[in-house]
Design a protein around this motif. Structure first.
Motif, PDB file in Angstrom:
ATOM      1  N   GLU A  16       0.839  -1.190   0.000  1.00  0.00           N
ATOM      2  CA  GLU A  16       0.000   0.000   0.000  1.00  0.00           C
ATOM      3  C   GLU A  16       0.880   1.248   0.000  1.00  0.00           C
ATOM      4  OE1 GLU A  16      -2.924  -0.149   3.089  1.00  0.00           O
ATOM      5  OE2 GLU A  16      -3.511  -2.177   2.545  1.00  0.00           O
ATOM      6  N   PRO A  17       0.341   2.394  -0.450  1.00  0.00           N
ATOM      7  CA  PRO A  17       1.147   3.622  -0.451  1.00  0.00           C
ATOM      8  C   PRO A  17       1.770   3.888   0.916  1.00  0.00           C
ATOM      9  CG  PRO A  17      -0.894   3.978  -1.618  1.00  0.00           C
ATOM     10  CD  PRO A  17      -0.986   2.609  -0.970  1.00  0.00           C
ATOM     11  N   TYR A  18       3.068   4.182   0.892  1.00  0.00           N
ATOM     12  CA  TYR A  18       3.855   4.356   2.108  1.00  0.00           C
ATOM     13  C   TYR A  18       4.493   5.729   2.170  1.00  0.00           C
ATOM     14  CZ  TYR A  18       7.707   3.186   5.375  1.00  0.00           C
ATOM     15  OH  TYR A  18       8.597   3.152   6.405  1.00  0.00           O
ATOM     16  N   THR A  19       4.709   6.335   1.009  1.00  0.00           N
ATOM     17  CA  THR A  19       5.355   7.634   0.938  1.00  0.00           C
ATOM     18  C   THR A  19       4.420   8.648   0.302  1.00  0.00           C
ATOM     19  OG1 THR A  19       6.325   7.214  -1.229  1.00  0.00           O
ATOM     20  CG2 THR A  19       7.634   6.567   0.684  1.00  0.00           C
ATOM     21  N   GLU A  20       4.762   9.908   0.433  1.00  0.00           N
ATOM     22  CA  GLU A  20       3.893  10.941  -0.132  1.00  0.00           C
ATOM     23  C   GLU A  20       3.831  10.873  -1.646  1.00  0.00           C
ATOM     24  OE1 GLU A  20       6.198  15.072  -0.560  1.00  0.00           O
ATOM     25  OE2 GLU A  20       6.152  14.321   1.488  1.00  0.00           O
ATOM     26  N   ASP A  21       4.816  10.240  -2.302  1.00  0.00           N
ATOM     27  CA  ASP A  21       4.752  10.084  -3.748  1.00  0.00           C
ATOM     28  C   ASP A  21       4.152   8.744  -4.154  1.00  0.00           C
ATOM     29  OD1 ASP A  21       7.073   8.822  -2.816  1.00  0.00           O
ATOM     30  OD2 ASP A  21       8.213   9.216  -4.628  1.00  0.00           O
ATOM     31  N   GLY A  22       3.552   8.032  -3.194  1.00  0.00           N
ATOM     32  CA  GLY A  22       2.763   6.842  -3.477  1.00  0.00           C
ATOM     33  C   GLY A  22       3.520   5.534  -3.576  1.00  0.00           C
ATOM     34  N   TRP A  23       4.775   5.515  -3.176  1.00  0.00           N
ATOM     35  CA  TRP A  23       5.540   4.276  -3.234  1.00  0.00           C
ATOM     36  C   TRP A  23       5.197   3.403  -2.030  1.00  0.00           C
ATOM     37  CZ3 TRP A  23      10.706   3.567  -5.891  1.00  0.00           C
ATOM     38  CH2 TRP A  23      10.769   4.317  -7.061  1.00  0.00           C
ATOM     39  N   SER A  24       5.106   2.092  -2.262  1.00  0.00           N
ATOM     40  CA  SER A  24       4.847   1.160  -1.172  1.00  0.00           C
ATOM     41  C   SER A  24       6.130   0.908  -0.391  1.00  0.00           C
ATOM     42  CB  SER A  24       4.322  -0.171  -1.732  1.00  0.00           C
ATOM     43  OG  SER A  24       5.370  -0.872  -2.401  1.00  0.00           O
ATOM     44  N   PHE A  25       5.985   0.322   0.770  1.00  0.00           N
ATOM     45  CA  PHE A  25       7.140  -0.040   1.588  1.00  0.00           C
ATOM     46  C   PHE A  25       8.072  -0.961   0.794  1.00  0.00           C
ATOM     47  CE2 PHE A  25       9.280  -2.772   4.686  1.00  0.00           C
ATOM     48  CZ  PHE A  25       9.869  -1.831   5.502  1.00  0.00           C
ATOM     49  N   ILE A  62      10.588   7.134 -10.967  1.00  0.00           N
ATOM     50  CA  ILE A  62      11.887   6.817 -10.369  1.00  0.00           C
ATOM     51  C   ILE A  62      12.715   8.080 -10.190  1.00  0.00           C
ATOM     52  CG2 ILE A  62      14.089   5.633 -10.815  1.00  0.00           C
ATOM     53  CD1 ILE A  62      12.342   3.401 -12.152  1.00  0.00           C
ATOM     54  N   LYS A  63      12.726   8.930 -11.203  1.00  0.00           N
ATOM     55  CA  LYS A  63      13.471  10.194 -11.108  1.00  0.00           C
ATOM     56  C   LYS A  63      12.910  11.074  -9.993  1.00  0.00           C
ATOM     57  CE  LYS A  63      15.019  10.406 -15.893  1.00  0.00           C
ATOM     58  NZ  LYS A  63      14.926  11.123 -17.178  1.00  0.00           N
ATOM     59  N   LEU A  64      11.581  11.161  -9.896  1.00  0.00           N
ATOM     60  CA  LEU A  64      10.957  11.962  -8.844  1.00  0.00           C
ATOM     61  C   LEU A  64      11.319  11.413  -7.470  1.00  0.00           C
ATOM     62  CD1 LEU A  64       9.034  14.134  -7.747  1.00  0.00           C
ATOM     63  CD2 LEU A  64       7.164  12.500  -8.098  1.00  0.00           C
ATOM     64  N   HIS A  65      11.212  10.117  -7.293  1.00  0.00           N
ATOM     65  CA  HIS A  65      11.516   9.509  -6.002  1.00  0.00           C
ATOM     66  C   HIS A  65      12.967   9.780  -5.614  1.00  0.00           C
ATOM     67  CE1 HIS A  65      10.549   6.860  -2.682  1.00  0.00           C
ATOM     68  NE2 HIS A  65      11.717   6.287  -2.849  1.00  0.00           N
ATOM     69  N   TYR A  66      13.867   9.688  -6.573  1.00  0.00           N
ATOM     70  CA  TYR A  66      15.284   9.960  -6.306  1.00  0.00           C
ATOM     71  C   TYR A  66      15.490  11.414  -5.898  1.00  0.00           C
ATOM     72  CZ  TYR A  66      20.345  10.088  -6.935  1.00  0.00           C
ATOM     73  OH  TYR A  66      21.686  10.238  -6.730  1.00  0.00           O
ATOM     74  N   GLN A  67      14.850  12.334  -6.590  1.00  0.00           N
ATOM     75  CA  GLN A  67      14.973  13.753  -6.252  1.00  0.00           C
ATOM     76  C   GLN A  67      14.429  14.030  -4.848  1.00  0.00           C
ATOM     77  OE1 GLN A  67      16.675  16.110  -7.896  1.00  0.00           O
ATOM     78  NE2 GLN A  67      17.274  14.416  -9.221  1.00  0.00           N
ATOM     79  N   LEU A  68      13.320  13.404  -4.517  1.00  0.00           N
ATOM     80  CA  LEU A  68      12.749  13.576  -3.180  1.00  0.00           C
ATOM     81  C   LEU A  68      13.681  12.992  -2.120  1.00  0.00           C
ATOM     82  CD1 LEU A  68       9.014  12.777  -3.953  1.00  0.00           C
ATOM     83  CD2 LEU A  68      10.016  15.017  -3.487  1.00  0.00           C
TER      84      LEU A  68
END
Length: 93
Positions: A16-25, A62-68
């Motif tokens: 389930e979404p775990y981060t503010e950008d919607g990535w799961s654990f 992936i790029k967004l998650h890395y920047q965050l």
């Protein structure tokens, strides 16, 4: 950024979404595992290599998650990031 919304307790929650950008654990852990395999700074094809190992994520995601992640690391470095602690072991009861 990619801060955890809350501590996850069951294996079903891992997807389930775990981060503010919607990535799961599970996604976050997979990303971190892959990230550990790269040198710093990452190679030019870094994002494409991650996308091959995480085909369910878009290159843009992936790029967004890395920047965050980089923003969070900068906040931690500057002492601006509130660390989440697990107080279950610190109970006074």
């Amino acid at each position: 950024m990619a801060q955890p919304n809350q501590k996850k307790s069951s294996s079903a929650d891992e997807y389930e979404p775990y981060t503010e950008d919607g990535w799961s654990f599970k996604d976050v852990k997979k990303f971190e595992t892959i990230l550990n395999e790269f040198d710093t700074p990452p190679p030019p094809a870094f994002f494409e290599q991650i996308a091959r190992e995480m085909p369910w994520k878009t290159l843009e995601a992936i790029k967004l998650h890395y920047q965050l992640l980089l923003k969070d690391m900068e906040k931690i470095k500057n002492g601006e990031f509130e660390m989440i602690s697990d107080n279950s072991e610190d109970s006074d009861e």
